[in-house]
Design a protein around this motif. Structure first.
Motif, mmCIF file in Angstrom:
data_model
loop_
_atom_site.group_PDB
_atom_site.id
_atom_site.type_symbol
_atom_site.label_atom_id
_atom_site.label_comp_id
_atom_site.label_asym_id
_atom_site.label_seq_id
_atom_site.Cartn_x
_atom_site.Cartn_y
_atom_site.Cartn_z
ATOM 1 N N ARG A 250 59.580 53.739 121.782
ATOM 2 C CA ARG A 250 59.345 52.767 122.848
ATOM 3 C C ARG A 250 58.156 53.185 123.688
ATOM 4 O O ARG A 250 57.844 54.368 123.808
ATOM 5 C CB ARG A 250 60.562 52.666 123.747
ATOM 6 C CG ARG A 250 61.731 51.987 123.085
ATOM 7 C CD ARG A 250 62.850 51.791 124.044
ATOM 8 N NE ARG A 250 63.456 53.087 124.365
ATOM 9 C CZ ARG A 250 64.480 53.247 125.165
ATOM 10 N NH1 ARG A 250 65.010 52.216 125.752
ATOM 11 N NH2 ARG A 250 64.982 54.424 125.391
ATOM 12 N N LYS A 251 57.518 52.193 124.295
ATOM 13 C CA LYS A 251 56.421 52.544 125.192
ATOM 14 C C LYS A 251 56.983 52.987 126.533
ATOM 15 O O LYS A 251 58.104 52.594 126.907
ATOM 16 C CB LYS A 251 55.456 51.380 125.346
ATOM 17 C CG LYS A 251 56.035 50.114 125.879
ATOM 18 C CD LYS A 251 54.966 49.044 125.915
ATOM 19 C CE LYS A 251 55.557 47.778 126.491
ATOM 20 N NZ LYS A 251 54.578 46.758 126.707
ATOM 21 N N PRO A 252 56.251 53.810 127.266
ATOM 22 C CA PRO A 252 56.755 54.332 128.548
ATOM 23 C C PRO A 252 56.978 53.211 129.566
ATOM 24 O O PRO A 252 56.362 52.153 129.512
ATOM 25 C CB PRO A 252 55.657 55.267 129.016
ATOM 26 C CG PRO A 252 54.791 55.507 127.842
ATOM 27 C CD PRO A 252 54.981 54.370 126.910
ATOM 28 N N LEU A 253 57.859 53.488 130.503
ATOM 29 C CA LEU A 253 58.122 52.527 131.569
ATOM 30 C C LEU A 253 56.922 52.461 132.508
ATOM 31 O O LEU A 253 56.253 53.465 132.754
ATOM 32 C CB LEU A 253 59.353 52.954 132.371
ATOM 33 C CG LEU A 253 60.679 53.018 131.627
ATOM 34 C CD1 LEU A 253 61.731 53.673 132.518
ATOM 35 C CD2 LEU A 253 61.124 51.641 131.216
ATOM 36 N N SER A 254 56.682 51.278 133.051
ATOM 37 C CA SER A 254 55.607 51.138 134.034
ATOM 38 C C SER A 254 56.107 51.657 135.382
ATOM 39 O O SER A 254 57.306 51.835 135.602
ATOM 40 C CB SER A 254 55.175 49.675 134.146
ATOM 41 O OG SER A 254 56.203 48.907 134.734
ATOM 42 N N LYS A 255 55.171 51.884 136.282
ATOM 43 C CA LYS A 255 55.537 52.368 137.619
ATOM 44 C C LYS A 255 56.438 51.351 138.328
ATOM 45 O O LYS A 255 57.386 51.720 139.012
ATOM 46 C CB LYS A 255 54.284 52.619 138.463
ATOM 47 C CG LYS A 255 53.342 53.642 137.904
ATOM 48 C CD LYS A 255 53.912 55.019 137.997
ATOM 49 C CE LYS A 255 52.884 56.013 137.457
ATOM 50 N NZ LYS A 255 53.441 57.317 137.295
ATOM 51 N N PHE A 256 56.146 50.064 138.146
ATOM 52 C CA PHE A 256 56.959 49.016 138.758
ATOM 53 C C PHE A 256 58.387 49.058 138.226
ATOM 54 O O PHE A 256 59.346 48.945 139.002
ATOM 55 C CB PHE A 256 56.324 47.646 138.494
ATOM 56 C CG PHE A 256 57.099 46.504 139.088
ATOM 57 C CD1 PHE A 256 57.094 46.289 140.450
ATOM 58 C CD2 PHE A 256 57.844 45.669 138.276
ATOM 59 C CE1 PHE A 256 57.816 45.240 141.003
ATOM 60 C CE2 PHE A 256 58.571 44.622 138.811
ATOM 61 C CZ PHE A 256 58.555 44.401 140.188
ATOM 62 N N GLN A 257 58.554 49.243 136.923
ATOM 63 C CA GLN A 257 59.886 49.328 136.335
ATOM 64 C C GLN A 257 60.640 50.546 136.859
ATOM 65 O O GLN A 257 61.839 50.469 137.141
ATOM 66 C CB GLN A 257 59.794 49.390 134.816
ATOM 67 C CG GLN A 257 59.370 48.094 134.186
ATOM 68 C CD GLN A 257 59.103 48.245 132.702
ATOM 69 O OE1 GLN A 257 58.660 49.303 132.243
ATOM 70 N NE2 GLN A 257 59.368 47.197 131.944
ATOM 71 N N ILE A 258 59.956 51.662 136.999
ATOM 72 C CA ILE A 258 60.576 52.883 137.507
ATOM 73 C C ILE A 258 61.055 52.679 138.939
ATOM 74 O O ILE A 258 62.181 53.046 139.296
ATOM 75 C CB ILE A 258 59.609 54.076 137.405
ATOM 76 C CG1 ILE A 258 59.391 54.432 135.930
ATOM 77 C CG2 ILE A 258 60.110 55.278 138.184
ATOM 78 C CD1 ILE A 258 58.317 55.454 135.694
ATOM 79 N N VAL A 259 60.222 52.056 139.763
ATOM 80 C CA VAL A 259 60.598 51.802 141.155
ATOM 81 C C VAL A 259 61.790 50.851 141.216
ATOM 82 O O VAL A 259 62.742 51.074 141.978
ATOM 83 C CB VAL A 259 59.395 51.250 141.951
ATOM 84 C CG1 VAL A 259 59.818 50.729 143.309
ATOM 85 C CG2 VAL A 259 58.328 52.318 142.100
ATOM 86 N N CYS A 260 61.776 49.793 140.417
ATOM 87 C CA CYS A 260 62.891 48.834 140.420
ATOM 88 C C CYS A 260 64.190 49.484 139.971
ATOM 89 O O CYS A 260 65.238 49.290 140.609
ATOM 90 C CB CYS A 260 62.564 47.651 139.511
ATOM 91 S SG CYS A 260 61.393 46.511 140.230
ATOM 92 N N ILE A 261 64.148 50.267 138.902
ATOM 93 C CA ILE A 261 65.345 50.943 138.401
ATOM 94 C C ILE A 261 65.899 51.899 139.455
ATOM 95 O O ILE A 261 67.102 51.940 139.712
ATOM 96 C CB ILE A 261 65.031 51.687 137.086
ATOM 97 C CG1 ILE A 261 64.781 50.685 135.968
ATOM 98 C CG2 ILE A 261 66.148 52.644 136.716
ATOM 99 C CD1 ILE A 261 64.224 51.293 134.707
#
Length: 57
Positions: A2-13
């Protein structure tokens, strides 16, 4: 792979996990061992993939 999570996805999670923990902690009558263990396990399930994603990206 899988491709790495984006910064936005990390913040949301992270914010969603923190909100869930807050809801759990304010709704229980008393904080005991099983609740603490559940929060630790949930933190591991959330933050291990996040940390791996940060190291790849």
């Amino acid at each position: 792979m899988r491709k790495p999570l984006s910064k936005f996805q990390i913040v949301c999670i992270t914010l969603l996990w923190a909100a869930l923990c807050y809801i759990i902690l304010i709704s229980v009558e008393r904080i005991d061992g099983p609740i603490i263990l559940t929060l630790i396990i949930s933190a591991a399930l959330v933050f291990i993939p996040v940390i791996k994603s940060l190291k790849k990206g």
